[in-house]
Scaffold this motif. Structure first.
Motif, PDB file in Angstrom:
ATOM      1  N   LEU A  50       0.819  -1.219   0.000  1.00 12.36           N
ATOM      2  CA  LEU A  50       0.000   0.000   0.000  1.00 12.36           C
ATOM      3  C   LEU A  50       0.849   1.263   0.000  1.00 12.36           C
ATOM      4  CD1 LEU A  50      -2.907  -0.822   2.492  1.00 12.36           C
ATOM      5  CD2 LEU A  50      -3.035  -0.666   0.004  1.00 12.36           C
ATOM      6  N   VAL A  51       2.061   1.178   0.555  1.00 13.79           N
ATOM      7  CA  VAL A  51       2.884   2.380   0.707  1.00 13.79           C
ATOM      8  C   VAL A  51       4.108   2.380  -0.200  1.00 13.79           C
ATOM      9  CG1 VAL A  51       2.112   2.791   3.063  1.00 13.79           C
ATOM     10  CG2 VAL A  51       4.102   1.348   2.674  1.00 13.79           C
ATOM     11  N   LEU A  52       4.532   1.216  -0.662  1.00 13.39           N
ATOM     12  CA  LEU A  52       5.666   1.156  -1.571  1.00 13.39           C
ATOM     13  C   LEU A  52       5.254   1.611  -2.968  1.00 13.39           C
ATOM     14  CD1 LEU A  52       7.373  -2.258  -0.681  1.00 13.39           C
ATOM     15  CD2 LEU A  52       8.247   0.045  -0.206  1.00 13.39           C
ATOM     16  N   PRO A  53       6.160   2.255  -3.710  1.00 13.13           N
ATOM     17  CA  PRO A  53       5.865   2.581  -5.112  1.00 13.13           C
ATOM     18  C   PRO A  53       5.602   1.299  -5.901  1.00 13.13           C
ATOM     19  CG  PRO A  53       7.810   3.758  -4.344  1.00 13.13           C
ATOM     20  CD  PRO A  53       7.472   2.763  -3.276  1.00 13.13           C
ATOM     21  N   PRO A  54       4.669   1.318  -6.850  1.00  9.79           N
ATOM     22  CA  PRO A  54       4.401   0.102  -7.640  1.00  9.79           C
ATOM     23  C   PRO A  54       5.630  -0.448  -8.337  1.00  9.79           C
ATOM     24  CG  PRO A  54       2.679   1.732  -7.984  1.00  9.79           C
ATOM     25  CD  PRO A  54       3.740   2.405  -7.164  1.00  9.79           C
ATOM     26  N   SER A  55       6.556   0.434  -8.736  1.00  7.58           N
ATOM     27  CA  SER A  55       7.778  -0.051  -9.390  1.00  7.58           C
ATOM     28  C   SER A  55       8.619  -0.886  -8.425  1.00  7.58           C
ATOM     29  CB  SER A  55       8.603   1.126  -9.912  1.00  7.58           C
ATOM     30  OG  SER A  55       8.915   2.026  -8.866  1.00  7.58           O
ATOM     31  N   VAL A  56       8.625  -0.522  -7.137  1.00 14.11           N
ATOM     32  CA  VAL A  56       9.363  -1.301  -6.145  1.00 14.11           C
ATOM     33  C   VAL A  56       8.696  -2.656  -5.937  1.00 14.11           C
ATOM     34  CG1 VAL A  56      10.103  -1.399  -3.733  1.00 14.11           C
ATOM     35  CG2 VAL A  56      10.235   0.764  -4.989  1.00 14.11           C
ATOM     36  N   VAL A  57       7.373  -2.661  -5.856  1.00 20.19           N
ATOM     37  CA  VAL A  57       6.655  -3.933  -5.730  1.00 20.19           C
ATOM     38  C   VAL A  57       6.927  -4.814  -6.943  1.00 20.19           C
ATOM     39  CG1 VAL A  57       4.381  -5.006  -5.532  1.00 20.19           C
ATOM     40  CG2 VAL A  57       4.847  -2.874  -4.328  1.00 20.19           C
ATOM     41  N   GLY A  58       6.906  -4.207  -8.135  1.00 11.78           N
ATOM     42  CA  GLY A  58       7.197  -4.957  -9.347  1.00 11.78           C
ATOM     43  C   GLY A  58       8.600  -5.525  -9.358  1.00 11.78           C
ATOM     44  N   TYR A  59       9.569  -4.746  -8.877  1.00 13.45           N
ATOM     45  CA  TYR A  59      10.956  -5.219  -8.837  1.00 13.45           C
ATOM     46  C   TYR A  59      11.098  -6.395  -7.865  1.00 13.45           C
ATOM     47  CZ  TYR A  59      16.001  -5.305  -8.227  1.00 13.45           C
ATOM     48  OH  TYR A  59      17.305  -5.699  -8.160  1.00 13.45           O
ATOM     49  N   LEU A  60      10.435  -6.297  -6.713  1.00  9.71           N
ATOM     50  CA  LEU A  60      10.477  -7.404  -5.757  1.00  9.71           C
ATOM     51  C   LEU A  60       9.838  -8.663  -6.336  1.00  9.71           C
ATOM     52  CD1 LEU A  60       9.591  -5.487  -2.458  1.00  9.71           C
ATOM     53  CD2 LEU A  60      11.839  -6.354  -3.170  1.00  9.71           C
ATOM     54  N   LEU A  61       8.785  -8.483  -7.118  1.00 10.20           N
ATOM     55  CA  LEU A  61       8.165  -9.629  -7.775  1.00 10.20           C
ATOM     56  C   LEU A  61       9.088 -10.215  -8.839  1.00 10.20           C
ATOM     57  CD1 LEU A  61       4.451  -8.460  -8.162  1.00 10.20           C
ATOM     58  CD2 LEU A  61       5.320 -10.286  -6.700  1.00 10.20           C
ATOM     59  N   LEU A  62       9.842  -9.355  -9.513  1.00  8.78           N
ATOM     60  CA  LEU A  62      10.840  -9.846 -10.477  1.00  8.78           C
ATOM     61  C   LEU A  62      11.865 -10.745  -9.786  1.00  8.78           C
ATOM     62  CD1 LEU A  62      11.679  -6.808 -12.809  1.00  8.78           C
ATOM     63  CD2 LEU A  62      10.678  -9.002 -13.488  1.00  8.78           C
ATOM     64  N   LEU A  63      12.302 -10.310  -8.608  1.00 10.94           N
ATOM     65  CA  LEU A  63      13.256 -11.116  -7.849  1.00 10.94           C
ATOM     66  C   LEU A  63      12.624 -12.429  -7.385  1.00 10.94           C
ATOM     67  CD1 LEU A  63      14.981  -8.375  -5.635  1.00 10.94           C
ATOM     68  CD2 LEU A  63      15.794  -9.359  -7.792  1.00 10.94           C
ATOM     69  N   ALA A  64      11.355 -12.377  -7.031  1.00 11.14           N
ATOM     70  CA  ALA A  64      10.673 -13.563  -6.497  1.00 11.14           C
ATOM     71  C   ALA A  64      10.302 -14.565  -7.580  1.00 11.14           C
ATOM     72  CB  ALA A  64       9.421 -13.147  -5.736  1.00 11.14           C
ATOM     73  N   LEU A  65      10.109 -14.087  -8.808  1.00 11.76           N
ATOM     74  CA  LEU A  65       9.635 -14.966  -9.878  1.00 11.76           C
ATOM     75  C   LEU A  65      10.659 -15.194 -10.980  1.00 11.76           C
ATOM     76  CD1 LEU A  65       6.051 -13.432 -10.357  1.00 11.76           C
ATOM     77  CD2 LEU A  65       6.662 -15.450  -9.004  1.00 11.76           C
ATOM     78  N   GLY A  66      11.710 -14.378 -11.017  1.00  6.01           N
ATOM     79  CA  GLY A  66      12.650 -14.424 -12.134  1.00  6.01           C
ATOM     80  C   GLY A  66      13.819 -15.354 -11.932  1.00  6.01           C
ATOM     81  N   ARG A  67      14.875 -15.113 -12.697  1.00  3.13           N
ATOM     82  CA  ARG A  67      16.061 -15.961 -12.689  1.00  3.13           C
ATOM     83  C   ARG A  67      16.699 -15.996 -11.299  1.00  3.13           C
ATOM     84  NH1 ARG A  67      20.261 -14.325 -17.102  1.00  3.13           N
ATOM     85  NH2 ARG A  67      18.387 -14.803 -18.365  1.00  3.13           N
ATOM     86  N   GLY A  68      17.019 -17.185 -10.840  1.00  3.72           N
ATOM     87  CA  GLY A  68      17.630 -17.371  -9.533  1.00  3.72           C
ATOM     88  C   GLY A  68      16.638 -17.553  -8.403  1.00  3.72           C
ATOM     89  N   SER A  69      15.356 -17.381  -8.664  1.00  2.32           N
ATOM     90  CA  SER A  69      14.344 -17.550  -7.620  1.00  2.32           C
ATOM     91  C   SER A  69      13.957 -19.015  -7.495  1.00  2.32           C
ATOM     92  CB  SER A  69      13.102 -16.723  -7.950  1.00  2.32           C
ATOM     93  OG  SER A  69      12.424 -17.269  -9.072  1.00  2.32           O
ATOM     94  N   PRO A  70      13.428 -19.428  -6.336  1.00  2.00           N
ATOM     95  CA  PRO A  70      12.966 -20.819  -6.198  1.00  2.00           C
ATOM     96  C   PRO A  70      11.886 -21.188  -7.212  1.00  2.00           C
ATOM     97  CG  PRO A  70      13.143 -19.756  -4.049  1.00  2.00           C
ATOM     98  CD  PRO A  70      13.354 -18.681  -5.064  1.00  2.00           C
ATOM     99  N   VAL A  71      11.022 -20.228  -7.548  1.00  2.00           N
ATOM    100  CA  VAL A  71       9.951 -20.508  -8.518  1.00  2.00           C
ATOM    101  C   VAL A  71      10.541 -20.898  -9.872  1.00  2.00           C
ATOM    102  CG1 VAL A  71       8.013 -19.495  -9.782  1.00  2.00           C
ATOM    103  CG2 VAL A  71       8.313 -18.990  -7.351  1.00  2.00           C
ATOM    104  N   LYS A  72      11.595 -20.191 -10.275  1.00  2.00           N
ATOM    105  CA  LYS A  72      12.206 -20.437 -11.580  1.00  2.00           C
ATOM    106  C   LYS A  72      13.174 -21.610 -11.545  1.00  2.00           C
ATOM    107  CE  LYS A  72      13.836 -19.334 -15.760  1.00  2.00           C
ATOM    108  NZ  LYS A  72      13.079 -19.470 -17.000  1.00  2.00           N
TER     109      LYS A  72
END
Length: 246
Positions: A50-72
Motif C-alpha cells: 500500500l505504501v511502496l511505489p508500484p515499481s518497487v513492488v514490481g521489482y520485488l516480484l521480479l526477484l521472487a519470480l525471475g532468474r535465480g528464484s525458487p519458482v524459476k
C-alpha cells in the motif's frame, strides 16, 4: 483495439479476485482472531504494497519470480511476461485492502455473541460460518470490492513483471498509457471512460454497503418499553441460537 485489453483486464481481474478473496479472507480472520509472536511484523509486511511505489513492488516480484528464484530454478515455472504474472501483481498490490477490511470487520463482531454460540455447542467452524461472517459480511464485501477495483487499475507492478505486449499482457491501464504515448487520444478517451465507469460502479456499491450498515446500526428507539423489548430480543444467547438454527 479497446476490446482486447478490456477482455484481458477482466481475465486478469477474475483470477486476481479469486486469489484475493481466499487469501484475504483467511489472513484477515487469522489476524483478527489469533495472537502470535511477530503478528505486528506480519501485518506490517502485508500492508507494505500500500505504501511502496508500484515499481518497487514490481521489482520485488521480479526477484521472487525471475532468474535465480525458487519458482524459476527449483519448480521450473517461467511465469514472467505472461498474463498470469499480471494477475499475481494485481493480487499483491490489492490484497492489503481485503486483509485489513476483513480484519476490522471480524474484530468488530461482539465476542459475547460468539461466546454464547460456543455455550450452545457450536464448533469454531460453525461459529465462523453462521455467526461471525454473516455479521461482518458487509465489511468483507466492501474490502473485496475495493481490492477488485485496485487490481483492475494496477499499472506499475504489472508493467515490471508482465510488460505491455499487445494481445498477451497489455491490460487496459497499459493500453491507455500506450495510446497516450502514440497520441491516439480518441482511443485513450474511450478506454478511460470504460475504466472510470467500472471504478464508479464499484465505489457506489461500497458506499451503498456502508450506508445500509449505518442505517441498520443507528435506528431510533421510540420509548423505554420498546428499548427493553429490543434488548431482550437482541440478548446474545437468543441471537446466537437463532443464527445457529437457520
Amino acid at each position: 483495439m479497446i476490446w482486447t485489453p478490456l477482455i484481458l483486464s477482466l481475465q486478469v481481474t477474475v483470477v486476481a479476485s479469486s486469489l484475493i478473496f481466499v487469501l484475504g479472507l483467511g489472513l484477515g480472520i487469522v489476524l483478527a482472531r489469533t495472537r502470535f509472536p511477530g503478528q505486528i511484523f506480519v501485518s506490517t509486511l502485508l500492508n507494505l504494497p500500500l505504501v511502496l511505489p508500484p515499481s518497487v513492488v514490481g521489482y520485488l516480484l521480479l526477484l521472487a519470480l525471475g532468474r535465480g528464484s525458487p519458482v524459476k530454478e527449483w519448480l521450473g515455472i517461467d511465469i514472467l511476461f505472461t498474463w498470469q504474472a499480471a494477475a499475481i501483481a494485481s493480487t499483491v498490490v490489492a490484497l492489503p485492502l481485503m486483509v485489513e477490511s476483513t480484519r476490522a470487520a471480524i474484530a468488530n463482531v461482539s465476542p459475547e455473541l460468539e461466546y454464547a454460540a460456543r455455550t450452545l455447542g457450536s464448533s469454531e467452524l460453525e461459529l465462523l460460518w453462521r455467526i461471525t461472517i454473516p455479521i461482518a459480511y458487509r465489511g468483507i464485501l466492501a474490502g473485496f470490492s475495493l481490492s477488485v477495483a485496485r487490481g483492475l487499475g494496477e499499472f506499475g507492478a504489472t508493467l515490471m513483471v508482465a510488460g505491455s505486449i499487445p494481445g498477451r499482457t497489455q491490460t487496459l491501464p497499459l493500453a491507455i498509457y500506450d495510446a497516450v504515448q502514440m497520441q491516439r487520444y480518441g482511443l485513450a478517451n474511450g478506454m478511460v471512460l470504460i475504466m472510470s465507469a467500472i471504478a464508479l460502479a464499484i465505489l457506489w456499491w461500497v458506499r451503498h454497503l456502508e450506508s445500509v450498515q449505518a442505517h441498520r446500526t443507528v435506528k431510533p428507539i421510540a420509548n423505554h418499553h420498546d428499548a427493553d423489548r429490543r434488548h431482550s430480543e437482541a440478548t446474545p444467547p437468543l441471537y446466537a441460537e437463532r443464527c445457529l438454527h437457520r
